[in-house]
Design a protein around this motif. Structure first.
Motif, short mmCIF file in Angstrom:
data_model
loop_
_atom_site.label_atom_id
_atom_site.label_comp_id
_atom_site.label_asym_id
_atom_site.label_seq_id
_atom_site.Cartn_x
_atom_site.Cartn_y
_atom_site.Cartn_z
N ALA A 16 27.33 44.44 46.57
CA ALA A 16 28.11 43.20 46.38
C ALA A 16 27.11 42.09 46.24
N GLN A 67 33.22 39.58 41.54
CA GLN A 67 34.11 40.46 40.78
C GLN A 67 35.57 40.06 40.93
N PRO A 228 31.56 41.67 52.28
CA PRO A 228 32.15 42.98 52.03
C PRO A 228 32.22 43.87 53.27
N GLN A 255 35.55 43.57 47.90
CA GLN A 255 34.79 44.72 47.42
C GLN A 255 34.69 45.79 48.50
N GLN A 259 36.09 49.61 48.23
CA GLN A 259 35.15 50.71 48.41
C GLN A 259 35.56 51.62 49.57
N GLN A 275 40.23 44.23 38.65
CA GLN A 275 39.08 44.80 39.33
C GLN A 275 38.81 46.25 38.91
N LEU A 281 32.33 47.97 40.65
CA LEU A 281 33.33 48.75 41.36
C LEU A 281 33.67 50.05 40.62
#
Length: 362
Positions: A16, A67, A228, A255, A259, A275, A281
């Protein structure tokens, strides 16, 4: 404001890689960095008589590379710069900065001749109000805030609750455990709109579905939109509790949510940008059910276009489902294959646009 002590309502942890900017904006000690583009600085190539230096963009917490929110703004910035052949200067926030730092940043861009100047995020409202009053011939804009009332200020806001309602419908229809989650970056009214719409959307499918809710921090400066690891930990807790679809409104922290969801093979729903299409990602994209979209890039572009055209925007401009200012991304083929989910989301959108359904904001 909801009480922090209600653990059943939400648990807290204390938008990130952030792209590194390369040009020092000012030696005054603000800590800002910028990425200044000289293409068409004079504006003469636009063919409209525009004579500004270009568009100025000041990022929200998390900066470019989230993002999500900030990157959506950058997309609009780049589109405007290339299409109108104007210059541009996009500037990162500094850690722990004050309103005075934001004032200095906007002032430096105004002195340099950038027009328009866009503050990405409600946190820029006080600074825009102060600097716009000193530079009445420059158009300023604030994304996600409508408090600044001035002839040279455009308030670019959105019906986030409507996109979140669609996310709630999708989550409820996709869940196999009748158990979903919401993770907000910061416990503030703006993010409450995301939660309210999501919850209403879920409950429109089945009011018995269990909904986990969690906010990462109380204040933006505590990292709720920029960490993140916080997002990952929050997602882990919700998954452990049984949630199999998690929707985040947490900027860069999201993020980590995505994840973690992908690593545990449960669905994640993104926010602001599509996204599923974000390269950082890519390893998690198969588990991104969709994203609640907010056309931040379109707002930045429209402000720039209005100035280049000589008809600068002013006052409040709200993007909703009817105007296309918000929506729900369906890029994942796995989502598209879920015909019952797709049909339910399409019907929900139709009901909102027609006025049959009014989405709550809190």
């Amino acid at each position: 404001m909801r009480r922090i002590s209600r653990v059943s309502r939400r648990t807290r942890l204390s938008q990130a890689a952030v792209a590194v900017a390369v040009v020092v904006l000012t030696a005054a000690g603000c800590g800002d960095t910028s990425n200044e583009s000289s293409d068409g600085d004079s504006g003469s190539d636009s063919g409209s008589g525009y004579q500004g230096k270009g568009i100025g963009l000041a990022y929200d917490i998390g900066g470019k590379g989230d993002q999500s929110f900030n990157d959506a703004a950058y997309a609009g910035f780049e589109k405007a710069r290339k299409e109108f052949k104007i210059g541009g200067n996009d500037i990162e926030p500094s850690d722990g900065e004050s309103d005075a730092d934001k004032v200095q940043r906007l002032t430096q861009m105004a002195k340099a001749g950038y027009n328009p100047i866009v503050g990405v995020g409600f946190i820029y409202a006080p600074a825009v109000k102060e600097v716009a009053a000193k530079y009445p011939k420059i158009t300023f804009a604030v994304i996600d805030d409508a408090q600044v009332q001035a002839k040279n200020v455009a308030d670019m806001v959105f019906a986030e609750e409507q996109a979140s309602y669609l996310a709630g419908v999708a989550a409820a229809k996709a869940s196999k455990k009748d158990h979903v989650g919401f993770i907000g970056g910061v416990d503030i009214p703006l993010i409450h709109k995301f939660e309210a719409g999501f919850v209403q959307g879920v409950e429109s499918v089945d009011p018995k579905i269990k909904i986990e809710k969690r906010y990462l921090t109380e204040k933006p400066e505590d990292g709720g939109f920029a960490n993140p690891s916080m997002g990952k930990e929050a997602a882990s807790g919700q998954i452990e509790s049984g949630a199999d679809v998690i929707y985040h409104a947490a900027g860069l922290s999201g993020q980590g949510v995505i994840q973690e969801a992908a690593s545990e093979k449960v669905w994640a729903i993104g926010v602001d940008s599509d996204q599923y299409k974000q390269k950082p990602l890519a390893a998690s994209k198969d588990w991104i059910l969709g994203s609640a979209l907010k056309d931040v890039g379109g707002a930045v572009y429209e402000v720039a276009k209005s100035v280049v055209d000589g008809k600068p925007l002013s006052g409040e401009h709200r993007g909703d489902l009817k105007s296309g200012g918000v929506g729900f991304a369906d890029s994942n083929p796995k989502y598209q294959a879920m015909t019952d989910v797709v049909e339910a989301v399409a019907k929900a959108k139709e009901d909102i646009v027609s006025g049959k359904v009014t989405v709550k904001t809190e």
